[in-house]
Design a protein around this motif. Structure first.
Motif, mmCIF file in Angstrom:
data_model
loop_
_atom_site.group_PDB
_atom_site.id
_atom_site.type_symbol
_atom_site.label_atom_id
_atom_site.label_comp_id
_atom_site.label_asym_id
_atom_site.label_seq_id
_atom_site.Cartn_x
_atom_site.Cartn_y
_atom_site.Cartn_z
ATOM 1 N N PHE A 53 0.835 -1.214 0.000
ATOM 2 C CA PHE A 53 0.000 0.000 0.000
ATOM 3 C C PHE A 53 0.866 1.259 0.000
ATOM 4 O O PHE A 53 0.659 2.182 -0.785
ATOM 5 C CB PHE A 53 -0.909 -0.001 1.232
ATOM 6 N N LEU A 73 -7.046 5.425 8.224
ATOM 7 C CA LEU A 73 -8.410 4.969 7.958
ATOM 8 C C LEU A 73 -8.548 3.481 8.265
ATOM 9 O O LEU A 73 -9.602 3.029 8.703
ATOM 10 C CB LEU A 73 -8.780 5.215 6.490
ATOM 11 N N SER A 74 -7.493 2.751 7.999
ATOM 12 C CA SER A 74 -7.527 1.320 8.284
ATOM 13 C C SER A 74 -7.148 1.009 9.717
ATOM 14 O O SER A 74 -7.623 0.044 10.304
ATOM 15 C CB SER A 74 -6.564 0.576 7.352
ATOM 16 N N ASP A 78 -13.375 1.607 14.657
ATOM 17 C CA ASP A 78 -14.443 2.277 13.918
ATOM 18 C C ASP A 78 -15.219 3.341 14.693
ATOM 19 O O ASP A 78 -16.098 3.982 14.154
ATOM 20 C CB ASP A 78 -15.410 1.250 13.312
ATOM 21 N N CYS A 81 -15.356 6.998 13.163
ATOM 22 C CA CYS A 81 -15.882 6.888 11.808
ATOM 23 C C CYS A 81 -16.096 8.243 11.137
ATOM 24 O O CYS A 81 -15.830 8.397 9.948
ATOM 25 C CB CYS A 81 -17.178 6.097 11.859
ATOM 26 N N ALA A 88 -11.458 10.719 4.197
ATOM 27 C CA ALA A 88 -11.756 10.109 2.900
ATOM 28 C C ALA A 88 -12.233 11.166 1.902
ATOM 29 O O ALA A 88 -11.760 11.222 0.761
ATOM 30 C CB ALA A 88 -12.813 9.021 3.063
ATOM 31 N N VAL B 112 -15.959 4.312 2.409
ATOM 32 C CA VAL B 112 -15.727 4.803 3.768
ATOM 33 C C VAL B 112 -16.607 6.013 4.046
ATOM 34 O O VAL B 112 -17.298 6.086 5.071
ATOM 35 C CB VAL B 112 -14.243 5.177 3.986
ATOM 36 N N ALA B 121 -20.232 1.803 10.577
ATOM 37 C CA ALA B 121 -18.852 1.779 10.141
ATOM 38 C C ALA B 121 -18.658 0.635 9.145
ATOM 39 O O ALA B 121 -18.992 -0.504 9.436
ATOM 40 C CB ALA B 121 -17.924 1.581 11.333
ATOM 41 N N CYS B 124 -13.123 -1.397 6.511
ATOM 42 C CA CYS B 124 -12.257 -0.494 5.766
ATOM 43 C C CYS B 124 -11.391 -1.245 4.768
ATOM 44 O O CYS B 124 -10.550 -2.056 5.130
ATOM 45 C CB CYS B 124 -11.368 0.315 6.706
ATOM 46 N N VAL B 126 -9.429 0.246 2.477
ATOM 47 C CA VAL B 126 -8.527 1.210 1.854
ATOM 48 C C VAL B 126 -7.178 0.586 1.515
ATOM 49 O O VAL B 126 -6.675 0.725 0.406
ATOM 50 C CB VAL B 126 -8.341 2.463 2.743
ATOM 51 N N ILE B 127 -6.597 -0.119 2.468
ATOM 52 C CA ILE B 127 -5.306 -0.751 2.185
ATOM 53 C C ILE B 127 -5.449 -1.768 1.062
ATOM 54 O O ILE B 127 -4.677 -1.759 0.104
ATOM 55 C CB ILE B 127 -4.730 -1.447 3.447
#
Lengths: 137, 137
Positions: A53, A73-74, A78, A81, A88, B112, B121, B124, B126-127
């Motif tokens: 990533f 974000l990861s 949560d 949020c 995001a 997200v 939530a 996620c 994203v990664i």
DNA sequence: TATACAATCTCCAGTCACTGGAGGATCAAG
DNA sequence: CTTGATCCTCCAGTGACTGGAGATTGTATA
């Protein structure tokens, strides 16, 4: 027991230099690696994905602070949020612009490549493609 | 006579630092600027477009050698058309990958942002979005 | 016309994100 | 038990800027 990777394996599988992986650990982009009894770093597939990533993010032009914010974000549980959504949305605008510019550049480069095959030199629109239209010239 | 721009104008209109413009001249990305009688650099709209191209290219993750090669597509007279086509094709592959990754990232970020508005939530991704699929995990 | 202050000049040191190398320890194969 | 690859730490170097010192010039206002 799951398979563990040495730093060299991680480097090979992600196209990263070994020193760069240690650098990412030092600045906290990667967590401190587990060590073998002899002191060597030891990784798992989560580290592999995280590093992939980071590397792709860098190739896409994101700075290290930006990557940190995307990783957050990861990483965050949560309950944050709303924060995550804000981060995001911040990135979404910029990403839209980048995609648009890359698509314009792609079509300009396609023109160059195909018109040359046709035997004629095309007007080269490469600069115009990503110089951008927001400039009042 | 056409309008001439001072280095500060160029900087403002492209979001570049004045020192960076001088640096680009030094390494030959920008041509040596014309000078006023008192020695100040003087630019025109072609310089403006060229600089905008360089800046956007950098934001898109292209290195200075890559930008040099893209600029060469515009700079060279059209007799080097076959070379130009080769350079263009080289970049096209990489650009396709970048667009695909940015689009995957965009959809992950959209997930997200929107799922948070929905009060729940989201998982996620994203990664996963730009960690990439070429890794055999 | 005087003056002040913004913009420019050159030169050089500092930052960010790596990259490479020295010098030494460890591991795996033969 | 040796040999070569891989790892360790530490530190210096590179690419692409970024910022500041000290001097000069351009322009707007009194």
């Amino acid at each position: 027991m799951t398979k563990r990777l040495a730093i060299g394996d991680l480097a090979r599988q992600t196209g990263t230099k070994v020193n760069t992986i240690r650098f990412y650990e030092e600045i906290g982009l990667l967590p401190e690696a587990l060590r073998t009894p002899s002191g060597r770093r030891s990784y798992d597939t989560a580290d592999l994905r995280r590093l992939a990533f980071i590397r792709h993010g860098r190739q896409l032009g994101f700075s290290i602070p930006e990557i940190r914010s995307l990783l957050a974000l990861s990483d965050q549980p949560d309950r944050d949020c709303a924060d995550a959504a804000a981060i995001a949305r911040e990135h979404l605008h910029e990403i839209g612009i980048r995609i648009a510019r890359l698509e314009t550049l792609r079509s300009a480069l396609t023109d160059v490549a195909t018109s040359c095959e046709g035997g004629r030199a095309a007007e080269c629109r490469v600069i115009e493609a990503i110089a951008g239209t927001e400039l009042a010239i």
